[in-house]
Structure formats: C-alpha cells, structure tokens
Design an enzyme around this catalytic site. Structure first.
Site, PDB file in Angstrom:
ATOM      1  N   TYR A   1      -0.912   8.051  -2.818  1.00 13.95           N
ATOM      2  CA  TYR A   1      -0.935   7.801  -4.605  1.00 13.95           C
ATOM      3  C   TYR A   1      -2.612   8.346  -5.449  1.00 13.95           C
ATOM      4  CZ  TYR A   1       1.584   3.646  -4.498  1.00 13.95           C
ATOM      5  OH  TYR A   1       3.433   3.074  -3.974  1.00 13.95           O
ATOM      6  N   GLY A   2      -3.843   8.216  -3.721  1.00 15.28           N
ATOM      7  CA  GLY A   2      -4.606   9.552  -4.046  1.00 15.28           C
ATOM      8  C   GLY A   2      -4.742   9.851  -5.476  1.00 15.28           C
TER       9      GLY A   2
ATOM     10  N   ASP B   1       0.674  -1.105   0.298  1.00  8.89           N
ATOM     11  CA  ASP B   1       0.050   0.433  -0.170  1.00  8.89           C
ATOM     12  C   ASP B   1       1.217   1.268  -0.198  1.00  8.89           C
ATOM     13  OD1 ASP B   1      -2.315   1.510  -0.093  1.00  8.89           O
ATOM     14  OD2 ASP B   1      -2.271   1.808   2.300  1.00  8.89           O
ATOM     15  N   SER B   2       0.528   2.437   0.311  1.00  3.13           N
ATOM     16  CA  SER B   2       0.881   4.132   0.110  1.00  3.13           C
ATOM     17  C   SER B   2       1.903   3.911   1.426  1.00  3.13           C
ATOM     18  CB  SER B   2       0.372   4.814  -0.831  1.00  3.13           C
ATOM     19  OG  SER B   2      -1.172   4.713   0.098  1.00  3.13           O
TER      20      SER B   2
ATOM     21  N   CYS C   1      -4.304  -1.673  -1.440  1.00  2.00           N
ATOM     22  CA  CYS C   1      -4.506  -0.472  -1.954  1.00  2.00           C
ATOM     23  C   CYS C   1      -5.747  -0.507  -2.752  1.00  2.00           C
ATOM     24  CB  CYS C   1      -3.566   0.918  -1.918  1.00  2.00           C
ATOM     25  SG  CYS C   1      -3.488   2.321  -2.860  1.00  2.00           S
ATOM     26  N   ASN C   2      -7.126   0.393  -2.512  1.00  2.00           N
ATOM     27  CA  ASN C   2      -8.475   0.353  -4.214  1.00  2.00           C
ATOM     28  C   ASN C   2      -7.550   0.612  -5.166  1.00  2.00           C
ATOM     29  OD1 ASN C   2     -10.698  -0.228  -2.810  1.00  2.00           O
ATOM     30  ND2 ASN C   2      -9.959   0.548  -1.325  1.00  2.00           N
ATOM     31  N   THR C   3      -6.777   2.581  -4.562  1.00  2.17           N
ATOM     32  CA  THR C   3      -6.344   3.555  -5.900  1.00  2.17           C
ATOM     33  C   THR C   3      -5.526   2.435  -6.997  1.00  2.17           C
ATOM     34  OG1 THR C   3      -6.609   5.211  -4.316  1.00  2.17           O
ATOM     35  CG2 THR C   3      -5.360   5.619  -6.501  1.00  2.17           C
TER      36      THR C   3
ATOM     37  N   CYS D   1     -11.879   3.049   0.303  1.00  2.05           N
ATOM     38  CA  CYS D   1      -9.555   2.968   0.661  1.00  2.05           C
ATOM     39  C   CYS D   1      -9.336   2.597   1.847  1.00  2.05           C
ATOM     40  CB  CYS D   1      -9.735   4.520   0.764  1.00  2.05           C
ATOM     41  SG  CYS D   1      -7.698   5.031   0.951  1.00  2.05           S
ATOM     42  N   THR D   2      -8.323   1.384   1.395  1.00  2.00           N
ATOM     43  CA  THR D   2      -8.061   1.013   2.969  1.00  2.00           C
ATOM     44  C   THR D   2      -7.456   0.804   3.642  1.00  2.00           C
ATOM     45  OG1 THR D   2      -6.436  -0.008   2.102  1.00  2.00           O
ATOM     46  CG2 THR D   2      -7.305  -0.919   1.819  1.00  2.00           C
ATOM     47  N   HIS D   3      -7.220   2.747   3.973  1.00  4.17           N
ATOM     48  CA  HIS D   3      -6.847   3.337   5.134  1.00  4.17           C
ATOM     49  C   HIS D   3      -8.417   3.776   5.765  1.00  4.17           C
ATOM     50  CE1 HIS D   3      -3.248   4.793   3.099  1.00  4.17           C
ATOM     51  NE2 HIS D   3      -2.399   5.356   4.341  1.00  4.17           N
TER      52      HIS D   3
HETATM   53  N1  DGL Z   1      -5.293   3.252   1.217  1.00  3.14           N
HETATM   54  C1  DGL Z   1      -4.878   3.953  -0.265  1.00  3.14           C
HETATM   55  C2  DGL Z   1      -6.534   3.508  -0.604  1.00  3.14           C
HETATM   56  O1  DGL Z   1      -7.124   1.783  -0.726  1.00  3.14           O
HETATM   57  C3  DGL Z   1      -4.607   4.840  -0.683  1.00  3.14           C
HETATM   58  C4  DGL Z   1      -4.466   6.101  -0.221  1.00  3.14           C
HETATM   59  C5  DGL Z   1      -2.909   6.989  -0.842  1.00  3.14           C
HETATM   60  O2  DGL Z   1      -2.214   6.354  -0.751  1.00  3.14           O
HETATM   61  O3  DGL Z   1      -4.022   8.143  -1.159  1.00  3.14           O
HETATM   62  O4  DGL Z   1      -6.790   3.791  -1.356  1.00  3.14           O
END
Ligand code: DGL
Length: 286
Positions: free
Chosen positions: A58-59, A26-27, A90-92, A202-204
């Site tokens: 990453y977003g 992930d990021s 990470c979804n992005t 978003c996994t966060h």
């Molecule tokens: N955790 C990531 C996701 O699921 C991205 C968060 C990011 O880096 O913007 O999209």
C-alpha cells in the site's frame, strides 16, 4: 497512537455471550504485530485477519486505490461475518480510510497512526525518527500530528519500503540479513545526530524490531502503536462477555492465492490462525 473513534449517536455495541468478532486488515503481515497486542488482552475473541496481498504494497499506491480496496474488503467480510470491531492495522491505510469506513459501517473502526506524541515525549537528544512507508510520510494527517505534538523536536522522516518487503520475507521464513536492514536506514546512520527515538510508523516494522535494535545504537528507543490499539479495542468491547475459552477458530484471508501466501501458513498457525481462505472478488480492483 490511535485515531479517536466517533460513535454515531444511535449506535451501541450489543451485549451477548458470544465472543466478539474482530476484523483486522493490512496489506500484508504487518497487521499481525497489532493482532498480537490485541490478542494478549483479548485472547478468546474471534479474529479474522485479511492480508490484501493482491494490493500489496500500500505504501507506494494512490490514496483512492487503497480506500476502495479497504472499503471493499471490509464490505465483503461484513457480508459474511457479524463483525463487532474492525481494526485497520496499517498506518498507510488508516491515515486516509477511516472517515469512509465510519460513514459506511455501523461497527466501530480503529485505525493505527504513527506514535508521534509519545515519541516526542521520550526523546533525549531532541531528534525523533519517523520510519514509515512513503505514503505515510507524505500524508497531511502525519504533518498535522507533528504540528500538534512534536514542534519541540527535530523530526526525521524516512520512507522505507524495502523494510516492508523484508518483514514479509522474514515471516515467510526466508533469510533477512542485518546488512539489508542497515542499508534501508543508512541515511539516518550517517546523520551527525542519529534519532534516539524511532517511531515504527508502519505495522510491518515491529516484526523487524530485533534487527533494527542491532543496527541502531543500543540506547535507541523504538515506539509503536500496537499496545494503544489493543487498549482501545478492550474499551470498545467492554460490554461484551469475553468467554474464558476460545469458542470459534480464527481465520486468515488472502486476496490472492500464490506461493508466497502459502509460505505464510506455518507462521499464521503460530499466531493461532488455523485456516487460510481466499477473498476472490477483491482481485478485480488489484
Ligand atoms: N503495514 C502497512 C503500514 O502500516 C503498509 C505496508 C505496505 O503495504 O506498504 O503502513
């Protein structure tokens, strides 16, 4: 929801007595929410967790930037470890990197995409909220999922980058106030019909679920893809003998050594990552 995996016809997972090695990328800390679900089902697998803090977030980044970084990170890890499964937590990144990764590597790759289908089935007031990064809510992939699974409901989308930062801060054990969380989702709280089902796309965001629950009406349902990813991991590793006791320690990697990554050490230990190492070469494309 998990993007279905396609095995090249000649590929088979090899059986063995050693615990399978699972690479999670992930990021930032978001992938820990996915790791947590996988580790509940496969506690004795060996986990390698890379958080690309040099490329974070990453977003808000270009697609080509994200694809190059994720491929390079996966390559470096595959050069060093016998990877049996990679999870792009990470979804992005998942919405754009999976075809390249599956063309490049012989081990299976699981991605995480917003749980639009289950959310569309769960809504009672017909309004589903997709809370994700700006990148994810722009992706063609996301629109395809909505067209396929959620035509019967109203979908509200919110790119909430500030929540990504808040989740990072929370895991660095810094204060996160409910007011900050509320401010990030204020556009929805003002809607005449607030979504009653919210996709944590978003996994966060599962890391902020307690705070989100306090900000939204109590009957709000939150949906994420962690459990589905974990089940998929179990399925893909079904030919492995899973040992009863852990045999090797889990390792976390950052792509940049800085004060913030050092602050994560206690939380990484809680997640059973004993060591934090650095993947230096990746810094070149930050
Ligand atoms: N955790 C990531 C996701 O699921 C991205 C968060 C990011 O880096 O913007 O999209």
């Amino acid at each position: 929801m998990v993007i279905p995996i396609q095995f090249p016809s000649e590929m088979r997972l090899s059986q063995g007595d050693e615990a399978p090695t699972i690479l999670i990328i992930d990021s930032g800390v978001g992938g820990l929410s996915v790791y947590d679900e996988i580790a509940k089902l496969l506690p004795t697998a060996r986990y390698l967790y890379v958080f690309d803090n040099a490329g974070f977030p990453y977003g808000t980044k270009e697609e080509s930037f994200i694809i190059e970084r994720v491929v390079q990170i996966t390559q470096q890890m595959a050069d060093r470890y016998p990877i049996n499964l990679a999870v792009i937590a990470c979804n992005t990144a998942s919405t754009i990197t999976l075809p390249r990764l599956r063309d490049t590597f012989s081990f299976p790759v699981i991605g995480v995409v917003p749980a639009i289908k289950p959310a569309a089935q769960l809504t009672r007031n017909g309004v589903v909220g997709l809370l994700a990064t700006q990148g994810t809510i722009r992706r063609e992939y996301t629109y395809e999922l909505i067209k396929q699974f959620a035509t019967d409901c109203q979908i509200e989308m919110l790119g909430a980058s500030s929540l990504v930062e808040l989740a990072e801060r929370k895991l660095q054990r810094q204060d996160v106030s409910l007011n900050e969380v509320r401010a990030a989702v204020m556009d929805w709280l003002k809607l005449p019909k607030i979504p009653d089902t919210i996709i944590l796309g978003c996994t966060h965001f599962p890391l902020l679920k307690e705070e989100l629950q306090q900000v939204f009406p109590s009957e709000t349902i939150f949906v994420d893809s962690g459990i589905a990813v974990a089940r998929r991991a179990v399925f893909l590793l079904k030919d492995f003998t899973i040992p009863t006791l852990s045999q090797s320690s889990n390792v976390a990697f950052s792509t940049l050594e800085d004060e913030k990554s050092a602050l994560l050490l206690p939380v990484l230990r809680q997640y059973r990552f004993e060591k934090l190492e650095n993947l230096t070469n990746i810094e070149r494309i930050a």
